[in-house]
Design a protein around this motif. Structure first.
Motif, PDB file in Angstrom:
ATOM      1  N   GLU A 277       0.830  -1.209   0.000  1.00 28.81           N
ATOM      2  CA  GLU A 277       0.000   0.000   0.000  1.00 28.81           C
ATOM      3  C   GLU A 277       0.863   1.258   0.000  1.00 28.81           C
ATOM      4  OE1 GLU A 277      -3.610   2.111   2.600  1.00 28.81           O
ATOM      5  OE2 GLU A 277      -2.509   0.407   3.426  1.00 28.81           O
ATOM      6  N   ASP A 288      -5.790   2.289  -9.398  1.00 26.52           N
ATOM      7  CA  ASP A 288      -6.731   1.244  -9.805  1.00 26.52           C
ATOM      8  C   ASP A 288      -7.705   1.711 -10.879  1.00 26.52           C
ATOM      9  OD1 ASP A 288      -5.521  -0.382  -7.996  1.00 26.52           O
ATOM     10  OD2 ASP A 288      -7.155  -0.406  -6.538  1.00 26.52           O
ATOM     11  N   GLY A 324      -5.503  -3.417  -7.772  1.00 27.79           N
ATOM     12  CA  GLY A 324      -6.612  -4.107  -7.120  1.00 27.79           C
ATOM     13  C   GLY A 324      -6.366  -4.364  -5.648  1.00 27.79           C
ATOM     14  N   THR A 325      -7.189  -5.223  -5.068  1.00 30.97           N
ATOM     15  CA  THR A 325      -7.089  -5.565  -3.651  1.00 30.97           C
ATOM     16  C   THR A 325      -5.735  -6.175  -3.350  1.00 30.97           C
ATOM     17  OG1 THR A 325      -9.467  -5.970  -3.553  1.00 30.97           O
ATOM     18  CG2 THR A 325      -8.120  -6.892  -1.779  1.00 30.97           C
ATOM     19  N   THR A 327      -2.933  -8.319  -1.519  1.00 28.73           N
ATOM     20  CA  THR A 327      -2.546  -9.428  -0.656  1.00 28.73           C
ATOM     21  C   THR A 327      -1.114  -9.137  -0.219  1.00 28.73           C
ATOM     22  OG1 THR A 327      -3.949 -10.988  -1.861  1.00 28.73           O
ATOM     23  CG2 THR A 327      -2.216 -11.921  -0.459  1.00 28.73           C
TER      24      THR A 327
END
Length: 415
Positions: A277, A288, A324-325, A327
């Motif tokens: 992040e 994004d 995107g999200t 991990t």
């Protein structure tokens, strides 16, 4: 979106205020105009001296990581290299490869670039033909901003029908076909985009150093070659531990990687690990809203992936994705666990990974679940043929480690 056998689909989302390209459209591009956008190869260009960034030029300070340049020097190598490769599992087998225009030699003080460049045009027609592509214009690209693994994937798809281990390849005269040479660089003004394979040996424990990247040192890809361990790394591509040059004290240092960002994703502050992040917050390109969808792109082993991608975003998460999200990378939860079994390595959920020189030559390759290894390791191979495997810097053993360590080990984070 409708597509056919002659069409590769890319879905482009509306780009936000940070995006450099604005479009509300969803469009299809013919597979024979889909492009490999790694490097604008500058044939015949005079070499320029490599300039390593400094702490001052980067503006680094505690809790203040900085972005890496996306087109210029992020560091400089130490030693010259020779494109001679020895089978790490059988020292009697070796081969010297050639790559135009550098031949089989790589000069000292070569540029360490990020994995992106500007694209291809008709100026590179002969180079593209040399890859085995009959129509160079099929691979022209004006936008650029794709990493080495994705660029190779496009050539593999458009020129080799997505056949496993088809590109890069070696010809009968030992000439090497690839977007970059076997060591990971190209052009008369030689610069690296990844791999760095001819600058360190696959032997011993911790890899030897490759070069300076800002105020830090970058090493080869092995945390412990003898035990076939690869390093857990933060979003910048580094971790904190001992090295051959600092055997008594833990230091922040970088490793080459077979996956994005391949080298320098960003410059850490030297004290704290950097989350994905935080890394993405350093680059307006990591947005994004400007992501594109790439469909049925082949990994080196031929496995096809469909995924979203942000051009010029060097911040890849644990799934090998840069949009995107998130991990998060394993080392953030367990910063003292510096390595994992090389047999657990995967390309991830995208195609931002490189075919190793060992695979290209048919040599012993200790990386990945189909690797050949002479050591005893704990390997999870149950997800190697699926498209939903989300392990990257470690498989089942890493996940188990995180489950127990995550609750008790607190990382020094930048968030």
């Amino acid at each position: 979106m409708k597509k056919n056998n002659n069409t590769t689909t890319i879905e482009k989302k509306k780009r936000g205020s940070k995006g450099r390209r604005n479009s509300n459209s969803v469009f299809a591009i013919s597979a024979f105009s889909l492009v490999s956008s790694l490097s604008s190869i500058r044939v015949g260009e005079a070499a320029e001296a490599c300039v390593n960034p400094t702490t001052a030029s980067l503006g680094l300070s505690l809790n203040n990581p900085k972005p890496a340049d996306l087109r210029k020097d992020t560091g400089c190598t130490y030693n010259a290299g020779t494109e001679t490769y020895v089978d790490p599992g059988d020292s009697t087998k070796s081969k010297t490869l050639t790559y135009s225009p550098s031949g089989s030699a790589v000069s000292t003080s070569a540029h360490i670039y990020n994995s992106f460049e500007a694209g291809f045009s008709d100026k590179q027609d002969k180079v593209i033909e040399g890859w085995g592509c009959s129509t160079p214009s099929d691979l022209y690209d004006n936008a650029g901003g794709l990493d080495l693994g994705l660029a190779e994937s496009k050539v593999r798809k458009l020129c080799y029908d997505s056949v496993a281990w088809s590109f890069p390849n070696v010809q009968a005269d030992d000439s090497y076909r690839g977007c970059v040479g076997p060591c990971g660089g190209h052009t008369s003004d030689y610069h690296f985009h990844g791999r760095y394979h001819c600058l360190y040996s696959q032997s011993g424990a911790h890899s030897t150093k490759i070069g300076d990247v800002g105020p830090y040192i970058m090493y080869g890809k092995w945390e412990d070659f003898e035990n076939k361990k690869l390093p857990h790394l933060d979003a910048c591509g580094a971790h904190i531990g001992k090295t051959p040059d600092s055997p008594a004290n833990d230091v922040y240092h970088y490793h080459a990687q077979d996956r994005g960002p391949y080298g320098v994703g960003c410059f850490g502050d030297g004290t704290n690990l950097v989350t994905v992040e935080k890394c993405r917050s350093l680059y307006p390109e990591c947005n994004d809203a400007q992501a594109e969808t790439f469909t049925d792109m082949p990994q080196p082993d031929g496995t096809k992936k469909t995924f979203e991608y942000d051009r010029d975003c060097p911040c890849f998460d644990a799934n090998g994705l840069n949009t995107g999200t998130i991990t998060e990378r394993a080392i953030i939860a367990a910063p003292t666990v510096l390595s994992y079994d090389a047999s657990e390595w995967t390309c991830g959920s995208g195609v931002s990974c490189m075919q190793t020189v060992e695979k290209t030559l048919g040599y012993t390759d200790y990386v990945g679940s189909d690797s050949t290894t002479t050591t005893t390791t704990t390997t999870d191979t149950t997800t190697t043929t699926t498209t939903t495997d989300t392990s990257t810097s470690g498989g089942a053993s890493t996940k188990a480690m995180l489950a127990t360590a995550g609750a008790t080990i607190m990382a020094a984070l930048l968030v």
